[in-house]
Design an enzyme around this catalytic site. Structure first.
Site, short mmCIF file in Angstrom:
data_model
loop_
_atom_site.label_atom_id
_atom_site.label_comp_id
_atom_site.label_asym_id
_atom_site.label_seq_id
_atom_site.Cartn_x
_atom_site.Cartn_y
_atom_site.Cartn_z
N CYS A 84 -2.12 9.42 2.65
CA CYS A 84 -1.69 8.85 1.36
C CYS A 84 -2.63 9.21 0.22
CB CYS A 84 -1.56 7.34 1.49
SG CYS A 84 -3.05 6.59 2.13
N GLU A 110 0.88 -1.18 0.00
CA GLU A 110 0.00 0.00 0.00
C GLU A 110 0.91 1.22 0.00
OE1 GLU A 110 -3.41 0.38 0.18
OE2 GLU A 110 -3.80 -1.75 -0.05
#
Ligand code: NAD
Length: 455
Positions: A242, A209
């Site tokens: 993110c 990720e």
């Protein structure tokens, strides 16, 4: 306990079968929910110490996300665990076929510092729902959260099945040298490559990720609403998110209006001095603070820009006149600087995004259906969202992950369960009458023509 012994002990425990029944999985998910409920104050305090996160934001963006994931898993677990029937082609009948989800075994979860609680515990929900044991390695940069997780998790979860290892590069490296059955890593691209290489030694599958520069394209709709939603998605957690919009692409006529509306939204959320707001966070460390302040020179500051190193405070900042070749537009900003760049239209925006590595998220603000169609067709990103930023992560039914440089694999909801499971196929044929005889050699002309006709 050293990394090798810890993994071996967990693998033995997994081998005993304790973690397989639905009842154990439910028990662990329930215990995790209890931990989040009973220890919310301690957890929130740690997040405050690490990132200056206000308690409401800590609840919304960390604790509530894990709670929703665990609740969703509890609700759907029986269905996810049930065997799934697969159709058998006529020539192979009579027979039955199905897939059965099996836990992978002992998994390693490595977390980053920006959502240090959510990004360790949300993957853990998937690992537990799927019946695995897990070693958690929170980020050493969010030291208070790492410490509180290491202290509380053994008090709530089965200590033989879930362990927290604290530490930095050395601890990670030792863990990565072990033959885990899956490694789930959240963090930057550079370390992502290290993780993938280490995992390759054992042919261990990985979920990565990662991050990247997620664009927000504004080509229609109410600019004030767009500005508020972009400012919200960008500046929460001092923009160390993110999937935060990294930069804005908009048309030349909208750019000045949007830049002003972004400044207004910041004032509305955090007041005229965001430094005094309990809802505005701080930069994680001096290194990132200095990096971000250095990037301020890459554009014209139209609002914000004030900073104070002693408390790692950097004001929500909107920039214009930014050169696409500057450092600000080359690296993931990962902080409260928001460049507003100009494009002639949606087509040019789609081309701009396509000429760069695939982002983790891409956002479109427009009130025209044909724009959404063109954006969905034209943009490849980990995920897309329309007229919102960042909050798409709160939908447990939507898989979350990157593509290309923004990551590999995904999780949330059912996807988490599948990430940590092996969907084992089973094919079963009755032994009584041997209906396969037609397919055995030798193949004479009659068998050959019969087989051709059948298949
Ligand atoms: P970080 O520095 O905390 O590193 C992440 C983890 O990797 C930590 O646990 C750390 O101990 C470990 N690590 C660091 N160096 C290592 C090494 N040499 N070998 C093995 N392990 C090592 O976090 P970061 O990388 O600065 O995180 C920020 C990045 O994460 C951003 O790029 C952001 O976009 C990305 N991110 C992605 C997601 C997502 O869900 N896709 C979420 C949050 C952050």
């Amino acid at each position: 306990m050293g990394a090798a012994r810890l993994r071996a002990a967990q693998r033995r425990y997994f081998g005993s079968g304790v973690t397989r029944p639905a009842a154990w999985r439910r028990g662990q998910l329930g215990a995790l929910l209890r931990l989040l409920r009973e220890r919310e104050e301690e957890l929130t305090r740690a997040l405050e110490q690490d990132l200056g996160k206000g308690s409401t934001e800590a609840f919304l963006s960390e604790i509530a996300v894990v709670r929703a994931e665990a609740g969703y898993a509890l609700k759907h677990l029986d269905r996810w665990m049930a065997p799934e029937r697969i159709t058998v082609p006529g020539g192979l009948r009579p027979a039955r076929a199905w897939t059965q989800a099996r836990p992978l075994g002992t998994v390693l979860i490595i977390g980053p510092w920006n959502y240090p609680l959510q990004l360790v515990l949300a993957p853990l929900v998937g690992a537990l729902a799927a019946g695995n044991t897990a070693v958690l390695k929170p980020s050493e940069l969010a030291a208070s959260t790492s410490r509180v997780l290491a202290r509380l998790i053994p008090q709530y979860l089965d200590p033989e099945a879930v362990a927290v290892v604290e530490g930095g590069v050395e601890a990670s490296t030792d863990l990565l040298a072990q033959p885990f059955d899956h490694v789930f890593y959240t963090g930057g691209e550079r370390v992502g490559k290290i993780v993938m290489k280490a995992a390759a030694e054992h042919l261990t599958p990985v979920t990565l990720e990662l991050g990247g520069k997620s664009p927000a394209v504004v080509v229609g709709g109410d600019l004030r609403t767009a500005a508020r939603r972009i400012a919200y998605g960008k500046f929460m957690n001092a923009a160390q998110t993110c999937v935060a919009p990294d930069y804005v692409l908009t048309t030349p006529d909208a750019a000045p209006v949007l830049a002003d509306a972004l400044a207004d939204a910041v004032r509305e959320f955090y007041g005229s001095d965001p430094r005094a707001s309990v809802d505005y966070g701080r930069i994680i460390n001096d290194h990132h603070f200095d990096r971000l302040v250095g990037l301020l020179a890459d554009g014209t500051v139209v609002s914000g820009g004030r900073h104070e190193r002693a408390e790692r405070y950097l004001e929500p900042t909107v920039l214009r006149d930014v050169d696409p070749a500057s450092a600000l537009m080359q690296e993931e900003i990962f902080g409260p600087l928001l460049p507003v760049l100009e494009v002639q239209d949606l087509d040019e925006a789609i081309g701009f995004i396509g000429a760069r590595p695939h982002p983790l998220a891409a956002y479109l603000f427009s009130d025209r259906d044909e724009d959404l169609r063109a954006f969905t067709e034209g943009v490849q990103a980990g995920g897309l969202a329309h007229n919102v930023c960042t909050i798409q992560l709160a939908v447990p039914g939507l898989p979350f992950g990157g593509v290309g440089a923004s990551g590999t694999g995904s999780y949330h909801g059912r996807q988490s369960f599948e990430t940590f499971s092996h969907l084992q196929p089973v094919f079963s044929k009755p032994a009584g009458v041997d209906t396969l005889r037609l397919a055995y050699p030798p193949f004479g002309p009659i068998k050959r023509s019969l087989l051709r006709r059948l298949l």
